[in-house]
Design an enzyme around this catalytic site. Structure first.
Site, short mmCIF file in Angstrom:
data_model
loop_
_atom_site.label_atom_id
_atom_site.label_comp_id
_atom_site.label_asym_id
_atom_site.label_seq_id
_atom_site.Cartn_x
_atom_site.Cartn_y
_atom_site.Cartn_z
CB CYS A 101 -7.83 101.49 -74.95
SG CYS A 101 -7.46 102.91 -76.00
CG HIS A 155 -4.42 100.63 -69.86
ND1 HIS A 155 -4.80 99.91 -70.97
CD2 HIS A 155 -4.70 101.93 -70.14
CE1 HIS A 155 -5.30 100.74 -71.89
NE2 HIS A 155 -5.24 101.97 -71.41
CD GLU A 193 -2.35 100.41 -65.15
OE1 GLU A 193 -1.88 101.11 -66.06
OE2 GLU A 193 -2.57 99.18 -65.26
CE LYS A 210 -1.72 99.51 -73.91
NZ LYS A 210 -2.18 98.79 -72.70
CG HIS A 232 -2.46 101.71 -76.60
ND1 HIS A 232 -3.35 100.64 -76.61
CD2 HIS A 232 -3.01 102.64 -75.77
CE1 HIS A 232 -4.38 100.92 -75.84
NE2 HIS A 232 -4.20 102.12 -75.31
CG PHE A 285 -9.68 107.94 -74.60
CD1 PHE A 285 -9.07 108.36 -73.43
CD2 PHE A 285 -9.02 108.16 -75.80
CE1 PHE A 285 -7.82 108.98 -73.45
CE2 PHE A 285 -7.78 108.78 -75.83
CZ PHE A 285 -7.18 109.20 -74.66
#
Lengths: 89, 423
Positions: free
Chosen positions: B165, B304, B315, B336, B341, B401
């Protein structure tokens, strides 16, 4: 239906080629076909005629006419294919 | 030697909610969501009734002739179109530039997922024993970058980054470094992702990271930082920017949208899926250091903000650790909640959103934040967009990830503010 007409149908339908461009003298390159497109075209010909091209493809096919000669050769060696070629694609 | 400055001189998108950065930004500021049920009209989206996602109404046949189209996976089609738009937006004429000093970097997490999916279907569902000859070339991750270079004649560096991502944030950051170091004068950089195919959707579903569809209002299914959040919503698209050495941009009279001032990279080293506040914080500090900015200089953070249970808490903690008291003053939003996403394309898309924030001096909201989470206690711009904040520098976070955290900072340049709606 002769082989040229069959090829024309495939090239028009799947490769966006204008029908009037498909003449025996037209080079495959001029129709936007590269070597991988040629392989794919052979797959389509196999599907169309219900055959499996096991022999090596000639590497010197430059024009639509060369492809017609190659396919006609296959049909000659396997006469029942001529009947299949009358099928719509 | 002082690094050279990096100007953002063009941008373009193929995105949920917009075919241009302006259209996208207008929709985000208005709080519109592009998230919906994925029904069957798209041939690849054959699960009915579909799962939710943020699709793009995009038909490659409108952009590429048939012979070319068969050589392009959907991800390359979108990448090529977004890159064309960025180059057109930047009024870049490569024939007038030293092509060997121009390159392209692309981020993608999944590459040609549609080709891969179609291949499996042909083999296992249709029982065929052969695939189209272009399958490898269509599916490979570096196809989008290769095609962009071929189409525009970019002879310089050509790389593809796949860090899940954060892929396209890395592509932008690394491209900026090539410009800073003097290796390149102009880089086309961004990302593309097309995960809305059944196999990819099912794989994500299996991880239990996807949002539960809101039955009454599917468009409100993604709720970053809310106590009611249930996960992320996948989106597709592509986003590209033109990054250019400052003097190079001035010499050709380019319009400078913003300056890319900071890029920071840090790894979580915890677990393949588990984010850490330390890793994310290290990336934010690295970006601040690269930009030569104090935390207090950041006026907005495009988070994010995936709306997964873990990300949003971690976060938030990372922002607090880096920004201290300023964490409670700086507006933080996750767009998002509206565009979904975009995985490998998310970083580039959200960087462009951040640049648009500078240009319009406006920050878009976090939508659907209905019930506050006590562990997410920052200002997430929940009530609607805000304008007139005097934005000077903004941060865009991209975490992944695998733990590759990438953070970008854009700063306003003289003249970058626009009141008009021109692109």
């Amino acid at each position: 239906m002769n082989t040229l007409c069959t090829l024309e149908q495939i090239l028009v339908r799947d490769y966006g080629v204008a029908a009037n461009q498909v003449t025996p003298d037209a080079t495959l390159e001029s129709l936007g076909l590269d070597s991988l497109s040629m392989l794919e075209l052979m797959f389509k010909i196999e599907d169309r005629y219900g055959l499996k091209i096991t022999e090596d493809m000639p590497t010197d096919m430059q024009t639509v006419g060369d492809v017609v000669v190659f396919v006609d050769g296959l049909i000659t060696r396997k006469p029942e294919l001529a009947v299949l070629s009358a099928r719509p694609p | 030697m002082k690094p050279r400055r990096v100007a953002v001189t063009g941008f373009g998108v193929v995105a949920p909610l917009g075919d241009s950065p302006e259209e996208l930004f207008e929709n985000l500021v208005a709080g519109r969501s592009g998230i919906a049920y994925l029904h069957s009209p798209e041939p690849a989206l054959d699960a009915a009734p579909g799962p939710i996602g943020a699709p793009v109404r995009f038909d490659g046949s409108g952009f590429f002739p048939a012979p070319r189209l068969r050589m392009l996976d959907r991800v390359s089609q979108m990448a090529l179109v977004a890159a064309r738009r960025a180059i057109a937006n930047g009024k870049v004429d490569f024939s007038a530039l030293a092509r060997e000093r121009c390159g392209v970097f692309v981020g993608t997490g999944g590459g040609g997922a549609t080709t891969t999916s179609d291949g499996y279907r042909t083999l296992f569902e249709e029982g065929s024993d052969r695939l189209p000859p272009y399958s490898v070339l269509n599916a490979m991750h570096n196809a989008p970058a290769a095609w962009i270079a071929i189409e525009h004649g970019l002879e310089g560096p050509n790389l593809t980054y796949s860090t899940a991502c954060s892929s396209s944030a890395v592509a932008l950051g690394e491209a900026a470094r090539r410009v800073q170091s003097g290796e390149a004068d102009l880089m086309v950089a961004g990302g593309a992702e097309t995960p809305l195919v059944r196999g990819v959707l099912k794989a994500w579903e299996a991880m239990r990271t996807l949002a539960v569809p809101d039955a009454r209002n599917p468009s409100a299914s993604c709720r970053p930082f809310a106590r009611t959040r249930t996960g992320l919503v996948l989106g597709e698209g592509a986003a590209f920017a033109v990054l250019e050495e400052w003097q190079h941009a001035l010499a050709r009279g380019a319009r400078i949208h913003a300056e890319l001032t900071g890029y920071g990279l840090a790894s979580d080293i915890a677990h393949i899926t588990r984010p850490t506040a330390e890793g994310q914080g290290r990336a934010m500090r690295a970006a601040l250091a690269a930009a030569g900015l104090e935390p207090e200089s950041i006026d907005y953070i495009n988070a994010h903000g995936t709306a997964t249970l873990q990300n949003d808490v971690v976060e938030t903690a990372a922002i607090k650790a880096v920004f201290g008291a300023h964490a409670y003053r700086v507006p933080v939003s996750s767009t998002k909640s509206m565009h979904g996403h975009l995985l490998g394309a998310a970083g580039a898309l959200e960087f462009i959103v951040a640049v648009m924030c500078l240009r319009h001096d406006t920050v878009p909201p976090t939508m659907h934040l209905d019930v506050a989470d006590p562990e997410c206690d920052l200002d997430y711009v929940a009530g609607g967009a805000r304008s007139g904040l005097g934005l000077r520098s903004v941060m865009s976070n991209s975490f992944a990830f695998g733990g590759t955290n990438a953070v970008l900072i854009a700063s306003a340049s003289a003249g970058s503010r626009s009141r008009s709606t021109e692109q």
